[in-house]
Design an enzyme around this catalytic site. Structure first.
Site, PDB file in Angstrom:
ATOM      1  N   ASN A   9       0.864  -1.182   0.000  1.00  0.00           N
ATOM      2  CA  ASN A   9       0.000   0.000   0.000  1.00  0.00           C
ATOM      3  C   ASN A   9       0.894   1.224   0.000  1.00  0.00           C
ATOM      4  O   ASN A   9       1.491   1.556   1.020  1.00  0.00           O
ATOM      5  CB  ASN A   9      -0.889  -0.043   1.262  1.00  0.00           C
ATOM      6  N   TRP A  10       0.992   1.861  -1.177  1.00  0.00           N
ATOM      7  CA  TRP A  10       1.924   2.994  -1.305  1.00  0.00           C
ATOM      8  C   TRP A  10       1.343   4.274  -0.710  1.00  0.00           C
ATOM      9  O   TRP A  10       2.037   5.289  -0.632  1.00  0.00           O
ATOM     10  CB  TRP A  10       2.274   3.219  -2.785  1.00  0.00           C
ATOM     11  N   LYS A  11       0.077   4.264  -0.365  1.00  0.00           N
ATOM     12  CA  LYS A  11      -0.594   5.460   0.178  1.00  0.00           C
ATOM     13  C   LYS A  11      -0.355   6.663  -0.749  1.00  0.00           C
ATOM     14  O   LYS A  11      -0.288   6.485  -1.951  1.00  0.00           O
ATOM     15  CB  LYS A  11      -0.140   5.721   1.617  1.00  0.00           C
ATOM     16  N   GLU A  97      -7.048   4.256   7.998  1.00  0.00           N
ATOM     17  CA  GLU A  97      -6.918   5.681   7.647  1.00  0.00           C
ATOM     18  C   GLU A  97      -8.181   6.194   6.974  1.00  0.00           C
ATOM     19  O   GLU A  97      -8.566   7.349   7.134  1.00  0.00           O
ATOM     20  CB  GLU A  97      -5.673   5.889   6.759  1.00  0.00           C
ATOM     21  N   GLY A 172       2.262   1.993  10.785  1.00  0.00           N
ATOM     22  CA  GLY A 172       3.172   3.135  10.648  1.00  0.00           C
ATOM     23  C   GLY A 172       3.873   3.531  11.935  1.00  0.00           C
ATOM     24  O   GLY A 172       4.470   4.598  12.012  1.00  0.00           O
ATOM     25  N   SER A 212       3.413  -2.309  10.385  1.00  0.00           N
ATOM     26  CA  SER A 212       4.862  -2.292  10.591  1.00  0.00           C
ATOM     27  C   SER A 212       5.529  -3.625  10.272  1.00  0.00           C
ATOM     28  O   SER A 212       6.469  -4.040  10.957  1.00  0.00           O
ATOM     29  CB  SER A 212       5.200  -1.830  12.009  1.00  0.00           C
ATOM     30  N   GLY A 233       2.831  -1.316   4.295  1.00  0.00           N
ATOM     31  CA  GLY A 233       2.838   0.117   3.996  1.00  0.00           C
ATOM     32  C   GLY A 233       4.259   0.594   3.743  1.00  0.00           C
ATOM     33  O   GLY A 233       4.815   0.393   2.662  1.00  0.00           O
TER      34      GLY A 233
HETATM   35  C1  PEP Z   1      -0.855  -0.050   6.120  1.00  0.00           C
HETATM   36  O1  PEP Z   1      -1.061   1.158   6.125  1.00  0.00           O
HETATM   37  O2  PEP Z   1      -1.684  -0.804   5.573  1.00  0.00           O
HETATM   38  C2  PEP Z   1       0.334  -0.555   6.764  1.00  0.00           C
HETATM   39  C3  PEP Z   1       0.378  -1.800   7.085  1.00  0.00           C
HETATM   40  O3  PEP Z   1       1.327   0.368   7.013  1.00  0.00           O
HETATM   41  P1  PEP Z   1       2.769   0.063   7.686  1.00  0.00           P
HETATM   42  O4  PEP Z   1       3.299  -1.209   7.096  1.00  0.00           O
HETATM   43  O5  PEP Z   1       3.603   1.250   7.319  1.00  0.00           O
HETATM   44  O6  PEP Z   1       2.534  -0.059   9.151  1.00  0.00           O
END
Ligand code: PEP
Length: 249
Positions: A9-11, A97, A172, A212, A233
């Site tokens: 998920n590149w957001k 989010e 995150g 994470s 993410g």
């Molecule tokens: C996400 O936003 O779906 C996610 C898992 O982010 P991260 O890996 O950065 O915690």
């Protein structure tokens, strides 16, 4: 046999040039290592067409967001129908989010899931509990409620739904769920699916972990029998770390 999936998920990150480079690098990793499981990326929507045109068939592309109506006066929105026509194959629904910052409620999420499935898209439905809910010991209850949202889907529709468990306190933050914590939740989710649908749905639905996830912890998480992959993410924004996570499954 359920699908093993690693999704990035590149957001709202990367410029178009960086997105194309990263996409090519990930495609090369997947092709070079004969990766057998599914690798997906969810770029910002405006890059989807350019990435699809690169014809890197080893990776599937999904959209992070869309509107549940097929068309109409919804300024600024894109529909599942439009995404499908473009060549998009997956969508994310229920990311924390979107639930918190964009106030998406259960009814919106269900509408979106139904619109995606009606348009032939596959769905990763995200659920997760807050830190307060974890500390209050009500995390099974909360995830159970979020999975209950799927109960009106048909057995056939469930074939195109994967579920990502993403504890909100882990997204995150660099604070991953311990493999034992993730494993007990995934075991619970599978049992919950059996109670809502049947054993076949429970056995065949891919359950992903997100929050994470990194090259350092991915192997231990993916070793849990009910974890079928990850929604990644931050670590999906670099080919090297995403490649290591792809290899960890
Ligand atoms: C996400 O936003 O779906 C996610 C898992 O982010 P991260 O890996 O950065 O915690």
């Amino acid at each position: 046999m359920r699908k093993k999936i690693i999704a990035g998920n590149w957001k709202m990150n990367l410029n178009v040039h960086e997105a194309k480079i990263l996409f090519k690098e990930i495609s090369d990793i997947v092709a070079k290592n004969n990766v057998a499981h599914e690798v997906l990326v969810f770029p910002p929507s405006i890059y989807i067409e350019s990435l699809l045109k690169m014809n890197q068939s080893t990776i599937e592309i999904g959209a992070q967001n869309f509107h549940y109506q097929n068309k109409g006066a919804f300024t600024g929105e894109v529909s599942a129908m439009q995404l499908k026509q473009l060549g998009c194959e997956w969508v994310l629904v229920g990311h924390s989010e979107r639930r918190t910052m964009f106030h998406e409620r259960d009814a919106d999420l269900l509408n979106k899931i139904k619109a995606a499935l009606e348009n032939g898209l596959e769905v990763i439905y995200c659920c997760g509990e807050t830190l307060n809910e974890r500390e209050a010991g009500i995390y099974f209850e909360k995830i159970g409620e979020q999975i209950e949202l799927l109960k009106t889907l048909s057995l056939n529709e469930m074939k195109n739904v994967a579920i990502a468990y993403e504890p909100i306190w882990a997204i995150g933050t660099g604070k991953t769920a311990r493999p034992t914590e993730a494993a007990e939740m995934h075991d619970f989710m599978r049992t919950k699916l059996e109670s809502i649908f049947n054993l076949e749905v429970a056995d065949s639905t891919s359950l992903l972990y997100g929050g994470s996830c990194s090259p350092q912890n991915a192997k231990d998480l993916f070793a849990c029998s009910n974890i079928d992959g990850g929604l990644i993410g931050g670590a999906s924004l670099k080919a090297e770390s995403f490649g290591e996570i792809i290899a960890a499954i």
